[in-house]
Scaffold this motif. Structure first.
Motif, mmCIF file in Angstrom:
data_model
loop_
_atom_site.group_PDB
_atom_site.id
_atom_site.type_symbol
_atom_site.label_atom_id
_atom_site.label_comp_id
_atom_site.label_asym_id
_atom_site.label_seq_id
_atom_site.Cartn_x
_atom_site.Cartn_y
_atom_site.Cartn_z
ATOM 1 N N GLY A 191 0.777 -1.234 0.000
ATOM 2 C CA GLY A 191 0.000 0.000 0.000
ATOM 3 C C GLY A 191 0.803 1.275 0.000
ATOM 4 O O GLY A 191 0.240 2.365 0.161
ATOM 5 N N GLY A 192 2.125 1.178 -0.182
ATOM 6 C CA GLY A 192 2.916 2.399 -0.205
ATOM 7 C C GLY A 192 4.401 2.143 -0.163
ATOM 8 O O GLY A 192 4.853 1.000 -0.200
ATOM 9 N N LYS A 298 -0.437 5.124 -1.066
ATOM 10 C CA LYS A 298 -0.759 5.340 -2.486
ATOM 11 C C LYS A 298 -1.692 6.521 -2.711
ATOM 12 O O LYS A 298 -1.720 7.074 -3.813
ATOM 13 C CB LYS A 298 -1.362 4.063 -3.090
ATOM 14 N N LYS A 299 -2.460 6.910 -1.700
ATOM 15 C CA LYS A 299 -3.391 8.023 -1.918
ATOM 16 C C LYS A 299 -2.652 9.334 -2.182
ATOM 17 O O LYS A 299 -3.258 10.307 -2.637
ATOM 18 C CB LYS A 299 -4.339 8.174 -0.732
ATOM 19 N N TYR A 300 -1.345 9.354 -1.927
ATOM 20 C CA TYR A 300 -0.557 10.550 -2.222
ATOM 21 C C TYR A 300 0.358 10.353 -3.432
ATOM 22 O O TYR A 300 1.247 11.154 -3.671
ATOM 23 C CB TYR A 300 0.246 10.969 -0.992
ATOM 24 N N TRP A 301 0.133 9.264 -4.180
ATOM 25 C CA TRP A 301 0.856 9.077 -5.434
ATOM 26 C C TRP A 301 0.121 9.801 -6.558
ATOM 27 O O TRP A 301 -1.104 9.942 -6.544
ATOM 28 C CB TRP A 301 0.927 7.611 -5.807
ATOM 29 N N GLU A 319 -7.479 5.804 -11.473
ATOM 30 C CA GLU A 319 -7.782 5.019 -12.675
ATOM 31 C C GLU A 319 -7.596 3.530 -12.422
ATOM 32 O O GLU A 319 -6.927 3.114 -11.480
ATOM 33 C CB GLU A 319 -6.885 5.461 -13.837
ATOM 34 N N GLY A 320 -8.193 2.752 -13.324
ATOM 35 C CA GLY A 320 -7.992 1.310 -13.299
ATOM 36 C C GLY A 320 -8.466 0.667 -12.019
ATOM 37 O O GLY A 320 -9.282 1.213 -11.268
ATOM 38 N N ASP A 321 -7.956 -0.534 -11.766
ATOM 39 C CA ASP A 321 -8.269 -1.284 -10.559
ATOM 40 C C ASP A 321 -7.336 -0.813 -9.452
ATOM 41 O O ASP A 321 -6.171 -1.172 -9.398
ATOM 42 C CB ASP A 321 -8.088 -2.781 -10.822
ATOM 43 N N ASN A 322 -7.875 0.024 -8.571
ATOM 44 C CA ASN A 322 -7.076 0.591 -7.486
ATOM 45 C C ASN A 322 -5.869 1.365 -8.016
ATOM 46 O O ASN A 322 -4.798 1.348 -7.424
ATOM 47 C CB ASN A 322 -6.603 -0.526 -6.532
ATOM 48 N N GLY A 323 -6.048 2.000 -9.162
ATOM 49 C CA GLY A 323 -4.986 2.816 -9.733
ATOM 50 C C GLY A 323 -4.134 2.110 -10.755
ATOM 51 O O GLY A 323 -3.381 2.754 -11.493
#
Length: 357
Positions: A191-192, A298-301, A319-323
């Motif tokens: 997740g990061g 990832k929310k800050y990517w 975008e996409g599946d979970n980015g």
């Protein structure tokens, strides 16, 4: 003052085959970033080690011939990424002993706080060394790594400049982390980005995302293969062959929305090192509870881009599946992480690594 002597490290042919200057630089990095405490070499909370203590370290003394002060200065001068800073103090060295408990070697008012000031202090120290060649008191010289520490005794606020919304000029336009194929899936799963064995996750301030995936679109369907292949770091860097904070063999670049992170998560502290590297410890998340390993979630990517094979965009916020925009091919996914970067990926699973993932 450069020398092309080759030296012997800890006995293996892998060390013997490397130029002596590389062996010396690697030894300095290890001690000043990671090993001073365990090697019982006094280090203060600014990361400084007295040069006479450095030269007395067994690893440097065991090289044939033993490492000299001149070679240490060469390592500081010749390092393109400015990994080391040097300082000369005029105080009586017998009254300025550096210990982890008593950091009195450097007057706080004299402590350099910007990259330019650090460069100036380092150049002053080098000039002092050169002017006293043959009669140099190494006790009056101090050396530190500019970033990359894993020792908790070295306090970030003592050698890093904070990045803050209160100081807009401190906020870099680009914040990007370089990683490798073998680390990518573990990063996504965790997740990061994690700091792993270091105190911080490391980021560079270039190349800009627009140079990797040219404007106006980040959509790989409208970006030609030739354009995507321009993302190769060798091409992007041009004449400047060094990007502080990133290995040149990085295969995937992860771009961070630092302004969003600063606005939404004031607990995430961001710093700029003396040689321009962007650093953060990250923050504990639900998957990494308080007291566990922190990460940059990832929310800050902004995006993640593959730059060696011309694949282009792998991940994009929203975008996409979970980015995820596209998966890495299995052949790349299963590639080993380069030596020194394996096992403990930035977002990976377990293992030990002193690399930058």
């Amino acid at each position: 003052m450069s020398t092309d002597r080759r030296g012997r490290g800890r006995g293996g042919s892998r060390y013997d085959s490397q130029p002596r200057s590389v062996l010396v630089s690697k030894a300095l990095s290890r001690l000043l970033r990671h090993a001073a405490e365990q090697e019982r070499i006094p280090i203060d909370n600014h990361g400084y080690v007295r040069v006479d203590h450095l030269l007395a370290w067994q690893r440097l003394r065991s090289m044939k011939p033993p490492v000299t002060f001149e070679e240490v200065v060469e390592s500081v001068e010749d390092n393109e990424k400015k990994r080391f800073a040097l300082k000369y103090v005029s105080k009586d060295p017998d009254t300025t002993e550096v210990t982890p408990e008593n950091s009195t070697a450097l007057e706080p008012s004299q402590e350099p706080t910007t990259e330019a000031e650090v460069d100036t202090e380092t150049q002053k120290a080098i000039s002092m060394f050169q002017s006293t060649m043959g009669d140099t008191d190494s006790k009056r010289f101090f050396i530190r790594a500019t970033q990359g520490h894993s020792m908790r005794a070295v306090e970030a606020e003592n050698l890093l400049k904070p990045i803050s919304l209160d100081d807009p000029d401190s906020i870099p336009t680009t914040v990007v982390h370089g990683t490798f194929y073998g680390a990518w899936n573990p990063i996504l799963q965790t997740g990061g980005l994690k700091s792993m064995t270091r105190n911080h996750v490391h980021f560079a301030t270039g190349p800009p995302l627009g140079d990797v995936l040219p404007a106006p679109s980040l959509d790989t369907t409208t970006t030609t293969t030739a354009q995507r292949q321009k993302g190769n770091l060798g091409h992007l860097m041009g004449e400047n062959k060094v990007i502080s904070g990133m290995r040149t063999d990085a295969q995937i670049l992860v771009y961070i929305d630092i302004r969003k992170a600063l606005q939404e998560e004031p607990e995430i502290k961001w710093w700029r090192s003396e040689n321009g590297v962007i650093l953060t410890e990250g923050i504990a998340t639900d998957s990494q509870p308080e007291g566990g390993v922190k990460l940059v979630p990832k929310k800050y990517w902004l995006a993640a881009v593959e730059i060696k094979q011309g694949l282009g965009l792998l991940w994009k916020q929203g975008e996409g599946d979970n980015g995820v925009v596209q998966e890495l091919p299995e052949a790349l996914r299963n590639r080993a992480v380069p030596r020194g970067k394996g096992g403990g990926h930035r977002g990976g699973r377990g293992g030990r690594s002193k690399g930058r993932g």
